[in-house]
Design an enzyme around this catalytic site. Structure first.
Site, PDB file in Angstrom:
ATOM      1  N   ASP A 253       7.030  10.455   0.464  1.00 21.54           N
ATOM      2  CA  ASP A 253       6.096   9.561  -0.074  1.00 21.54           C
ATOM      3  C   ASP A 253       4.675  10.075  -0.421  1.00 21.54           C
ATOM      4  O   ASP A 253       4.105   9.513  -1.219  1.00 21.54           O
ATOM      5  CB  ASP A 253       6.059   8.103   0.662  1.00 21.54           C
ATOM      6  CG  ASP A 253       5.286   7.146   0.310  1.00 21.54           C
ATOM      7  OD1 ASP A 253       5.585   6.708  -1.017  1.00 21.54           O
ATOM      8  OD2 ASP A 253       4.294   6.806   1.097  1.00 21.54           O
TER       9      ASP A 253
ATOM     10  N   ALA B 199       2.072   2.123   2.352  1.00 20.52           N
ATOM     11  CA  ALA B 199       1.351   1.028   2.734  1.00 20.52           C
ATOM     12  C   ALA B 199       1.240  -0.260   1.829  1.00 20.52           C
ATOM     13  O   ALA B 199       0.772  -1.170   2.180  1.00 20.52           O
ATOM     14  CB  ALA B 199      -0.305   1.450   3.115  1.00 20.52           C
TER      15      ALA B 199
ATOM     16  N   ASP C 170       4.358  15.829  19.871  1.00 18.14           N
ATOM     17  CA  ASP C 170       3.190  15.373  19.925  1.00 18.14           C
ATOM     18  C   ASP C 170       2.278  15.758  20.873  1.00 18.14           C
ATOM     19  O   ASP C 170       2.388  15.667  22.043  1.00 18.14           O
ATOM     20  CB  ASP C 170       3.173  13.733  19.758  1.00 18.14           C
ATOM     21  CG  ASP C 170       1.906  13.061  19.535  1.00 18.14           C
ATOM     22  OD1 ASP C 170       0.715  13.803  19.852  1.00 18.14           O
ATOM     23  OD2 ASP C 170       1.727  11.958  19.003  1.00 18.14           O
TER      24      ASP C 170
ATOM     25  N   ARG D  89       0.899   4.958  16.519  1.00 14.76           N
ATOM     26  CA  ARG D  89       1.198   3.529  15.954  1.00 14.76           C
ATOM     27  C   ARG D  89       2.497   3.606  15.209  1.00 14.76           C
ATOM     28  O   ARG D  89       3.390   2.932  15.301  1.00 14.76           O
ATOM     29  CB  ARG D  89       0.060   2.969  15.381  1.00 14.76           C
ATOM     30  CG  ARG D  89      -1.283   2.579  16.271  1.00 14.76           C
ATOM     31  CD  ARG D  89      -2.264   1.892  15.415  1.00 14.76           C
ATOM     32  NE  ARG D  89      -2.878   2.944  14.718  1.00 14.76           N
ATOM     33  CZ  ARG D  89      -3.980   3.442  14.924  1.00 14.76           C
ATOM     34  NH1 ARG D  89      -4.490   3.583  16.118  1.00 14.76           N
ATOM     35  NH2 ARG D  89      -4.340   4.411  14.030  1.00 14.76           N
ATOM     36  N   ILE D  90       2.226   4.460  14.124  1.00 13.61           N
ATOM     37  CA  ILE D  90       3.419   4.140  13.163  1.00 13.61           C
ATOM     38  C   ILE D  90       4.679   5.052  13.827  1.00 13.61           C
ATOM     39  O   ILE D  90       5.889   4.464  13.491  1.00 13.61           O
ATOM     40  CB  ILE D  90       2.932   4.912  11.852  1.00 13.61           C
ATOM     41  CG1 ILE D  90       1.762   4.162  11.108  1.00 13.61           C
ATOM     42  CG2 ILE D  90       4.148   5.314  10.841  1.00 13.61           C
ATOM     43  CD1 ILE D  90       1.123   4.798   9.968  1.00 13.61           C
TER      44      ILE D  90
ATOM     45  N   GLU E  43      -1.979  15.040  -5.334  1.00 14.50           N
ATOM     46  CA  GLU E  43      -1.657  13.606  -5.893  1.00 14.50           C
ATOM     47  C   GLU E  43      -2.467  13.253  -6.749  1.00 14.50           C
ATOM     48  O   GLU E  43      -3.771  13.323  -6.714  1.00 14.50           O
ATOM     49  CB  GLU E  43      -1.476  12.504  -4.643  1.00 14.50           C
ATOM     50  CG  GLU E  43      -0.712  12.885  -3.622  1.00 14.50           C
ATOM     51  CD  GLU E  43      -0.543  11.737  -2.351  1.00 14.50           C
ATOM     52  OE1 GLU E  43      -1.315  10.699  -2.626  1.00 14.50           O
ATOM     53  OE2 GLU E  43       0.034  11.778  -1.525  1.00 14.50           O
TER      54      GLU E  43
ATOM     55  N   HIS F 115       3.186   7.434  -2.915  1.00 14.34           N
ATOM     56  CA  HIS F 115       2.527   7.088  -1.748  1.00 14.34           C
ATOM     57  C   HIS F 115       2.459   5.517  -1.580  1.00 14.34           C
ATOM     58  O   HIS F 115       1.374   5.166  -1.740  1.00 14.34           O
ATOM     59  CB  HIS F 115       0.927   7.560  -2.181  1.00 14.34           C
ATOM     60  CG  HIS F 115       0.123   7.865  -0.790  1.00 14.34           C
ATOM     61  ND1 HIS F 115      -0.831   8.682  -0.597  1.00 14.34           N
ATOM     62  CD2 HIS F 115       0.340   7.197   0.300  1.00 14.34           C
ATOM     63  CE1 HIS F 115      -1.232   8.771   0.568  1.00 14.34           C
ATOM     64  NE2 HIS F 115      -0.627   7.616   1.064  1.00 14.34           N
ATOM     65  N   ILE F 116       3.605   5.046  -1.450  1.00 13.96           N
ATOM     66  CA  ILE F 116       3.611   3.558  -1.536  1.00 13.96           C
ATOM     67  C   ILE F 116       3.754   2.969  -0.213  1.00 13.96           C
ATOM     68  O   ILE F 116       3.904   1.929   0.129  1.00 13.96           O
ATOM     69  CB  ILE F 116       4.681   2.974  -2.398  1.00 13.96           C
ATOM     70  CG1 ILE F 116       6.076   3.639  -1.960  1.00 13.96           C
ATOM     71  CG2 ILE F 116       4.526   3.563  -4.008  1.00 13.96           C
ATOM     72  CD1 ILE F 116       7.383   3.112  -2.953  1.00 13.96           C
TER      73      ILE F 116
END
Length: 316
Positions: free
Chosen positions: A258, A284, A171, A151-152, A263, A281-282
């Protein structure tokens, strides 16, 4: 003890309504205290988490009344989905809610890297006006290599194509005649071929046993010295020490991360590199995406606790 336990910072209008209507305990930092979490989950019927709470066998066994685990996000690597299903617990997630925001950040990082935006900003703030020093490159005509085209990855490719980029993808779950790949005039290649050919490599791989440390020093050495690497997927997919070494040796031109192996991360050489963009990690975290995410998990919790079928169920 509450029926619904929220162990991370998951806020929004739908969460407020859920707290008004149901018996909800909200503790944004509960994930950090495993012993306290095990105690509070004993009577919970629903658990709402992001990616920090480790929903493993031990935690699931501590919750005999649990009916649903709702993950506010797309990745489920912090949830033992198989064991949850064995216990008859519904696992829900939000695979589409934040995809657009992640894709847009990937494009933003591409532009920032190729146009040297962070370096130019910092230089200007300190009194510089070095236009020639910050001569960048266009996305147009460049080859974008996507590691993962779900999707992304597809949303990222669509936007990159609008900039005039050529699309290649690696993929293992994608066929060469996949409609979304053909619509973008894209080409399916091996991972090594992608690294050799791409001007920008954007990683959109889920974290699985097969993809952990998928990209090592030797992989980064395959890249063009003028190429850039971007990761908005999972930090553990990348061997950070290998990436750091490759950057120090100028095997590639720069990187934007990101997500990190650990983390929050410890201090490391990446922090000092001008050609590296680091964000916490921003991907989303847009207002729109978070509203969709919170709406989704709250709706599914309501449905399951009222004896109905959830909508966004993860099927293993």
């Amino acid at each position: 003890m509450s029926d619904v336990l929220v162990t991370e910072n998951i806020q929004g209008v739908s969460m407020v309504r859920l707290m008004d209507d149901l018996d909800v305990e909200f503790d944004a930092y509960l994930w950090q205290n495993v012993d306290q979490l095990k105690e509070k989950i004993k009577t919970a019927k629903a658990l709402i988490v992001r990616n920090q709470t480790q929903v493993n066998r031990e935690l699931i066994d501590a919750a005999p009344d649990l009916k649903i685990i709702a993950r506010a996000g797309a990745g489920l690597d912090n949830v033992d989905t198989q064991y949850a299903h064995e216990k008859g617990i519904v696992v829900c997630f939000t695979p589409d809610a934040n995809s657009l925001s992640v894709a847009e950040l990937a494009i933003g990082l591409m532009l920032s890297l190729l146009r040297k935006v962070p370096e130019a900003r910092q230089d200007t703030l300190t009194g510089g006006w070095n236009r020639i020093k910050f001569t960048g490159s266009e996305l147009h005509g460049k080859t974008l290599g996507l590691i993962g085209m779900g999707r992304i990855g597809t949303l990222t490719a669509t936007r990159a194509s609008a900039f005039g980029m050529k699309i290649i993808a690696a993929d293992p779950y994608l066929s060469a005649d996949a409609p979304h790949l053909k619509q973008l005039d894209g080409k399916l290649v091996s991972l090594d071929e992608l690294l050799v050919q791409a001007d920008v490599v954007s990683c959109h791989s889920p974290l699985t046993p097969d993809t952990r440390k998928l990209l090592t020093y030797l992989h980064f050495c395959l890249m063009k010295p003028t190429a850039f690497f971007i990761n908005t997927s999972r930090g553990e997919v990348v061997d950070e020490s290998g990436l750091t070494q490759a950057l120090l040796e100028h095997k590639l031109a720069g990187a934007a991360l990101d997500v990190r192996e650990t983390e929050p991360p410890n201090q490391c050489p990446l922090n000092q590199m001008e050609n590296v963009i680091l964000t916490p990690h921003i991907a989303a975290f847009t207002l729109e995406a978070q509203e969709r995410v919170v709406d989704s998990v709250c709706e599914d919790v309501r449905l399951v606790l009222s004896g109905k079928k959830a909508i966004h169920v993860f099927e293993s």
